[in-house]
Design an enzyme around this catalytic site. Sequence first.
Site, mmCIF file in Angstrom:
data_model
loop_
_atom_site.group_PDB
_atom_site.id
_atom_site.type_symbol
_atom_site.label_atom_id
_atom_site.label_comp_id
_atom_site.label_asym_id
_atom_site.label_seq_id
_atom_site.Cartn_x
_atom_site.Cartn_y
_atom_site.Cartn_z
ATOM 1 N N GLY A 16 0.842 -1.175 0.000
ATOM 2 C CA GLY A 16 0.000 0.000 0.000
ATOM 3 C C GLY A 16 0.884 1.234 0.000
ATOM 4 C CB ALA A 17 0.553 4.528 1.623
ATOM 5 N N GLY A 68 4.480 0.391 1.558
ATOM 6 C CA GLY A 68 5.223 -0.518 0.697
ATOM 7 C C GLY A 68 5.602 0.098 -0.632
ATOM 8 C CG ASN A 113 0.540 0.553 12.235
ATOM 9 O OD1 ASN A 113 1.599 1.084 12.528
ATOM 10 N ND2 ASN A 113 -0.361 1.143 11.472
ATOM 11 C CE LYS A 148 3.787 2.033 13.979
ATOM 12 N NZ LYS A 148 4.100 1.378 12.692
ATOM 13 C CG ASN A 175 0.178 3.632 15.966
ATOM 14 O OD1 ASN A 175 0.067 4.727 15.447
ATOM 15 N ND2 ASN A 175 0.857 2.654 15.411
ATOM 16 C CG ASN A 205 -4.314 5.249 14.334
ATOM 17 O OD1 ASN A 205 -5.128 5.656 13.520
ATOM 18 N ND2 ASN A 205 -3.106 4.838 14.001
ATOM 19 C CB SER A 264 -3.590 4.713 9.337
ATOM 20 O OG SER A 264 -3.458 4.088 10.607
ATOM 21 C CD GLU A 267 -3.114 -1.727 10.710
ATOM 22 O OE1 GLU A 267 -2.297 -2.629 10.412
ATOM 23 O OE2 GLU A 267 -2.812 -0.529 10.770
#
Length: 313
Positions: A9-10, A12, A105, A189, A193, A197, A264, A276
């Site tokens: 995706g973005a 990668g 993530n 992280k 997150n 998020n 995200s 996620e």
Amino acid sequence: MKILIYGAGALGQALGCMLAAEGHEVDLILRERFIPILKENGLKVTGIFGDYGPVTSLGLLPDVSQARKRYDYALITTKTYDTRQAVHDLGLIDGQIKTLVSMQNGCGNIEQLVERFGSERVLGSRVITGFEIVEPGLVKITVSADAIHVGSSSGGEIPASARLLAEAISSAGHECLAVPDIHQSLYAKLLYNCSLNPLGAILGVHYGALVEREETRAIIDEVITETFAIITATGGTTPWQSADEYREIFYAKLIPATYHHRPSMLQDLENGKPTEVDGLAGYVSAMGAKHNVPTPTCDLLASLVRFKQAQAV
């Protein structure tokens, strides 16, 4: 080097473009709708680290059956809910891959890779940078709170494979460090997150807006307390000795660096995709139940995100 990026995706696509521009041989496994446009126009990256491309040398593959090379690395950049599928698919070409790297993530991804491929072949990575597909063929790097970290799935000494990958990514344009304890980086992280998020997704705002009001800062503070308690209960560590110590760096450094970034999880809801949440606030909630640690704020946030997800998907 020969590098396969699974679930491009973005993140990668951006790393693939930058690594290919540096001279590495990169194949992307990505959604078929991107392939005709990238074949015709190439892939470009723009944003805070500069401009790259258009790169036209990428291998563009709809699935692993088209991956016929022997790869030095397979980078897994899928969402957490696709990890099981990634393990299955990459297992079909197991003999063609030397080292597998989770660049995802949440928590629990590395463990699934280790179970299938063994700890000696698996690296973990922490990415705390914002990537956005502006349009097919163009990825923008919007914010970055820190260097990418990469390290052994089992911790301890830094393997040569981690050092080599870190050097390649740094040379390609995104600072990357090989670290002795990637799990500590991933827990750091998780703190970041979980704090931003889910709440940002529920309220529909960027990260900076969450810290501007006392009410939302109070919620963030509770999430940090609960997540830190879960990390401790599961035997993990972070670079900080307490939740209060983390809050200082969170508000002073991390928020300013990513102030305008849109979660995200919010983007997933807007696009009618699964989130996620179960690898973030849902993970904290599940571990709280397992270890008998109260996590009422994360419980509530996870439930609210799941409700919005059910409406959106």
